[in-house]
Design a protein around this motif. Structure first.
Motif, mmCIF file in Angstrom:
data_model
loop_
_atom_site.group_PDB
_atom_site.id
_atom_site.type_symbol
_atom_site.label_atom_id
_atom_site.label_comp_id
_atom_site.label_asym_id
_atom_site.label_seq_id
_atom_site.Cartn_x
_atom_site.Cartn_y
_atom_site.Cartn_z
ATOM 1 N N ILE A 36 0.757 -1.141 0.009
ATOM 2 C CA ILE A 36 -0.076 0.083 0.003
ATOM 3 C C ILE A 36 0.771 1.449 0.042
ATOM 4 N N TRP A 58 -8.545 -0.925 -7.913
ATOM 5 C CA TRP A 58 -8.219 -1.230 -6.382
ATOM 6 C C TRP A 58 -9.319 -2.010 -5.846
ATOM 7 N N ALA A 220 -0.246 -5.827 -3.729
ATOM 8 C CA ALA A 220 -0.483 -5.256 -2.622
ATOM 9 C C ALA A 220 -1.683 -5.950 -1.681
ATOM 10 N N TYR A 221 -2.506 -6.684 -2.238
ATOM 11 C CA TYR A 221 -3.498 -7.559 -1.689
ATOM 12 C C TYR A 221 -2.800 -8.666 -1.094
ATOM 13 N N TYR A 265 -7.538 0.048 1.800
ATOM 14 C CA TYR A 265 -6.675 0.271 0.488
ATOM 15 C C TYR A 265 -7.340 1.592 -0.242
ATOM 16 N N ASN A 269 -5.687 5.143 -0.552
ATOM 17 C CA ASN A 269 -5.443 5.738 -2.020
ATOM 18 C C ASN A 269 -6.082 7.169 -2.193
#
Length: 487
Positions: A36, A58, A220-221, A265, A269
């Motif tokens: 992230i 995302w 990222a996940y 997330y 963002n």
């Protein structure tokens, strides 16, 4: 959490010491690492600076992760043993695909991921001592090796220590990300919405760019920061053998943690985009640090500290899973037998952890994070698709298996389709020789499998080496005490 048992409790085996709260925190820590703090710029870059498209990506990455988690939850509750995808693929598709997975994951993907995490940890911890100039590569490498060794030793000594550390870092990580998300909400309330006007007015990414944007988002996940093999949402399956009431806690823990991560997330963002323009976000090597310099200049040092703690938590979880994968592969006869042994006092897979630590230390080299992310993701989604195909095969081949949790079967077909898209999209429209090299490496494992696993070719003096290492490391086969009781 149960007290750490000893060998006298009935044999050398992995024990059920992980409850629901600890399992949620474990997954949360594995997922929330450096991704992230780095991936937003890469996702926006491949989205052609289109803010709306990047936010949609995302959100869709979160949904894909949840569908994948549901598939892995069924496999984890049906086969609650450490080893994850290796065990599922071997049972459904046979030993060769399972070995290809094991070969790719243990020799290349996960050690390299751990290495990059360690290098990033070193970067964020050393950089404050060298303001205004790059940190020396030699010092950074030494620090990276040091943190890998520390995490490896902790994983050898106690599962309880690992879980306690994960819980502590989870709280710290939540606090820092909550602060970023909250600041973003405040900025929106103050009218800082310029970057969201005409959000879809930027360029339109092609199919290849969309695929590569998904690579970055899914990393990222996946629980790895700059370069993560997508293991975050299946990490709990690697420790299923050690979870209390797995049929209930595995699906609950995965879904709870994944939904929380998706919300975080998106908010983070949005927070970045309330302070930085899309071009500034893309050009920043450490977007969270740039955000902090703009938003809280007096307290900007908090962000590098938070990132370092975040990386350490993910590094700890990644090392835990790699050790379990090596342990499971050895128990199935696909790796040397010493790796499947447990320490007689600590009841941890110490040899598996040691070999994982050594490989990760060897991989301490500088890398192009975005490129490696793409190439790792290419291999990763091949393996994810293979695992979900395994679920489908087992549903039809072994319909009477006890399945405490069953995913809606079309979801598994959706994940297979997504995997196929993410593998083929970048190749079809923008083929690169590196993808061919990745495939070549994966299938080179067959050259190892045929002589050493299929034909069981023995290396001279290997038994003597195994015996010596067993005495040196104070480890034992998992069935030795049960055999003694039977006699």
């Amino acid at each position: 959490m149960d007290e750490q048992p000893t060998a006298n409790d009935g044999g050398v085996a992995l024990k059920k010491t992980i409850g629901y709260f600890s399992a949620v925190n474990f997954i949360f820590n594995v997922i929330l690492g450096t991704g992230i703090f780095i991936s937003p710029g890469a996702v926006l870059l491949y989205s052609q600076l289109n803010v709306g498209v990047s936010l949609v990506i995302w959100a869709v990455c979160g949904l894909i992760s949840i569908t994948g988690a549901l598939c892995y939850a069924e496999l984890g509750t049906t086969f609650p043993s450490s080893g994850g995808e290796f065990f599922y693929i071997k049972r459904s598709l046979g030993p060769i695909p399972a070995f290809i997975f094991l070969w790719t994951a243990t020799i290349f993907l996960r050690p390299a991921i751990i290495t990059v995490q360690a290098l990033m940890f070193a970067e964020y911890t050393i950089q404050p001592f060298f303001p205004g100039c790059p940190s020396p590569e030699a010092i950074k490498k030494i620090a990276a090796i040091a943190v890998i060794l520390v995490v490896g030793i902790i994983n050898c000594l106690s599962v309880k220590w690992i879980i306690v550390m994960q819980n502590v870092f989870s709280v710290l990580k939540m606090a820092s990300l909550s602060a970023i998300a909250l600041c973003g909400i405040v900025q929106l309330a103050m009218g800082k919405t310029k970057n969201f006007h005409n959000a879809f007015a930027g360029g339109v990414p092609n199919v290849s760019q969309i695929g590569e944007a998904f690579y970055q988002g899914m990393f990222a996940y996946g629980g790895w920061n700059a370069l993560n093999y997508v293991v975050g949402w299946n990490s709990l399956n690697y420790m299923a053998e050690e979870i209390k009431n797995p049929s209930k806690n595995i699906p609950r823990s995965i879904i709870t943690s994944m939904c929380t991560v998706m919300v975080f997330y998106l908010l983070v963002n949005i927070s970045y985009l309330t302070v930085l323009t899309p071009k500034e976000l893309v050009s920043s090597a450490a977007v969270s640090v740039t955000w902090a310099d703009r938003m809280i200049p007096t307290w900007a040092w908090i962000i590098p500290v938070s990132v370092a703690l975040s990386i350490f938590g993910s590094l700890n979880g990644g090392m835990f899973m790699l050790g379990r994968l090596n342990y499971a592969g050895s128990k199935e006869g696909h790796l040397p037998s010493i790796i499947s042994m447990l320490h007689v006092h600590y009841l941890t897979p110490a040899p598996a952890m040691i070999i994982s630590t050594i490989i990760a230390c060897v991989f301490v080299i500088p890398s192009d994070l975005i490129s490696l992310t793409n190439y790792f993701s290419f291999c990763t989604w091949l393996l994810v698709g293979l695992t979900c195909i395994s679920l489908i095969v087992l549903r039809f081949r072994e319909p009477h298996l006890e399945r405490p949790y069953k995913v809606f079967l079309p979801i598994a077909f959706v994940v297979v389709g997504v995997s196929a898209f993410l593998v083929l999209a970048p190749i079809v429209q923008n083929p690169k020789i590196q993808y061919f090299y990745a495939l070549l490496f994966m299938f080179s494992g067959i050259l190892v499998y045929i002589p050493f696993v299929h034909f069981k070719l023995k290396i001279p003096y290997m038994d003597k080496v195994t015996c010596y290492l067993q005495l040196l490391l104070e480890v034992s086969p998992t069935d030795i005490f049960e055999d003694a009781k039977t006699e």
